[in-house]
Design an enzyme around this catalytic site. Structure first.
Site, mmCIF file in Angstrom:
data_model
loop_
_atom_site.group_PDB
_atom_site.id
_atom_site.type_symbol
_atom_site.label_atom_id
_atom_site.label_comp_id
_atom_site.label_asym_id
_atom_site.label_seq_id
_atom_site.Cartn_x
_atom_site.Cartn_y
_atom_site.Cartn_z
ATOM 1 N N ARG A 174 -0.182 -8.233 13.360
ATOM 2 C CA ARG A 174 -0.960 -7.339 12.503
ATOM 3 C C ARG A 174 -1.879 -8.138 11.472
ATOM 4 N NH1 ARG A 174 4.643 -4.671 10.832
ATOM 5 N NH2 ARG A 174 3.427 -3.403 9.454
ATOM 6 N N ARG A 181 12.410 -5.806 5.138
ATOM 7 C CA ARG A 181 12.042 -4.300 4.610
ATOM 8 C C ARG A 181 13.061 -3.367 5.292
ATOM 9 N NH1 ARG A 181 5.921 -2.784 4.482
ATOM 10 N NH2 ARG A 181 5.735 -2.433 6.911
ATOM 11 N N ARG A 186 -9.671 0.991 8.964
ATOM 12 C CA ARG A 186 -8.821 -0.289 9.412
ATOM 13 C C ARG A 186 -10.037 -0.980 10.290
ATOM 14 N NH1 ARG A 186 -2.998 0.670 9.177
ATOM 15 N NH2 ARG A 186 -1.922 -1.045 9.562
ATOM 16 N N LYS A 228 0.808 -1.229 -0.049
ATOM 17 C CA LYS A 228 0.026 0.206 -0.004
ATOM 18 C C LYS A 228 1.016 1.369 -0.163
ATOM 19 C CE LYS A 228 -2.144 -0.947 3.714
ATOM 20 N NZ LYS A 228 -1.477 -2.316 4.131
ATOM 21 N N ARG A 272 11.596 -0.634 10.934
ATOM 22 C CA ARG A 272 10.395 -0.308 11.607
ATOM 23 C C ARG A 272 10.455 -1.299 13.020
ATOM 24 N NH1 ARG A 272 5.078 0.350 8.417
ATOM 25 N NH2 ARG A 272 4.266 -0.598 10.098
#
Ligand code: AMP
Length: 214
Positions: free
Chosen positions: A172, A127, A88, A13, A161
């Site tokens: 998550r 990432r 969400r 996203k 992160r």
């Protein structure tokens, strides 16, 4: 034009929202980015949100909806919004309707990035970004051309992160399945949902999204 990008963590996203900003002059509204900014700045919202985010759970509906409302007020009515990571929950979806109506706006498209969940943990835990310019990289899929040096700005510091670890990613995903995926039917009833295969190469995903918006 106002659109929502929907999909589980790691679906792409944020990457696609940044591309839409560049290509279409729209504005990415990422509640995750706003909350991380609040955590860095040590604001009351950031202090409250940090522990929740570190666990991979959802911050309260009121907090994120207020952040979105404030951003929409600041950015003016002539720029299209890309909602990334918001709404969400069902409560956030109805808050967004109300906020948009107040700003004289409405949703044009909800684009669901469809991905294979098994691949997401690898995508997310690998990432990292340039600490200076935010350019995105990946341990397996996209290392900088020159090891340790950002392709975009030449900086040599990178960051990850804190919630991109396997345990938090699993929470998550559970949150996404339990609270976020169930809001899709709200938009399906309005006939504004399009599905894009998020497992394709980044450029192909962008091309498919462009085709929806055309
Ligand atoms: P993201 O960058 O979208 O993956 O969001 C990172 C974390 O911020 C999430 O795991 C949540 O803890 C929090 N967060 C971001 N957006 C929302 C939202 N719309 N509602 C509740 N919590 C959110």
């Amino acid at each position: 034009m106002d659109i929502i990008l929907l999909g589980p963590p790691g679906a792409g996203k944020g990457t696609q929202a940044q591309r839409l900003e560049q290509r279409h002059g729209m504005r990415q509204l990422s509640t995750g980015d706003m909350l991380r900014g609040a955590v860095r700045a040590g604001t009351p919202v950031g202090i409250k949100a940090k522990a929740v985010m570190d666990r991979g759970e959802l911050v309260s509906d009121e907090i994120v909806s207020e952040l979105i409302d404030a951003e929409l007020t600041a950015m003016g009515d002539d720029v299209g919004a890309i909602f990334d990571g918001y709404p969400r929950t069902a409560a956030q979806a109805s808050a967004l309707d109300e906020i948009l109506a107040r700003h004289g706006r409405s949703l044009d498209h909800v684009i669901e990035l469809v991905v294979d969940e098994d691949a997401l943990v690898e995508r997310i835990t690998g990432r990292f970004t340039c600490a200076n310019c935010g350019a995105g990289y990946h341990d397996s899929f996209k290392q900088p051309a020159k090891p340790g040096v950002c392709d975009e700005c030449g900086a040599t510091e990178f960051k990850r992160r804190p919630d991109d670890n396997e345990e938090t990613v699993r929470t998550r995903m559970v949150e996404y399945r339990a609270k976020t995926a169930p809001i899709l039917p709200i938009y399906e009833e309005r006939g504004i949902v399009s599905r894009v295969d998020g497992m394709q190469a980044i450029d192909e995903v962008t091309g498919n999204i462009d085709a929806v918006l055309a």
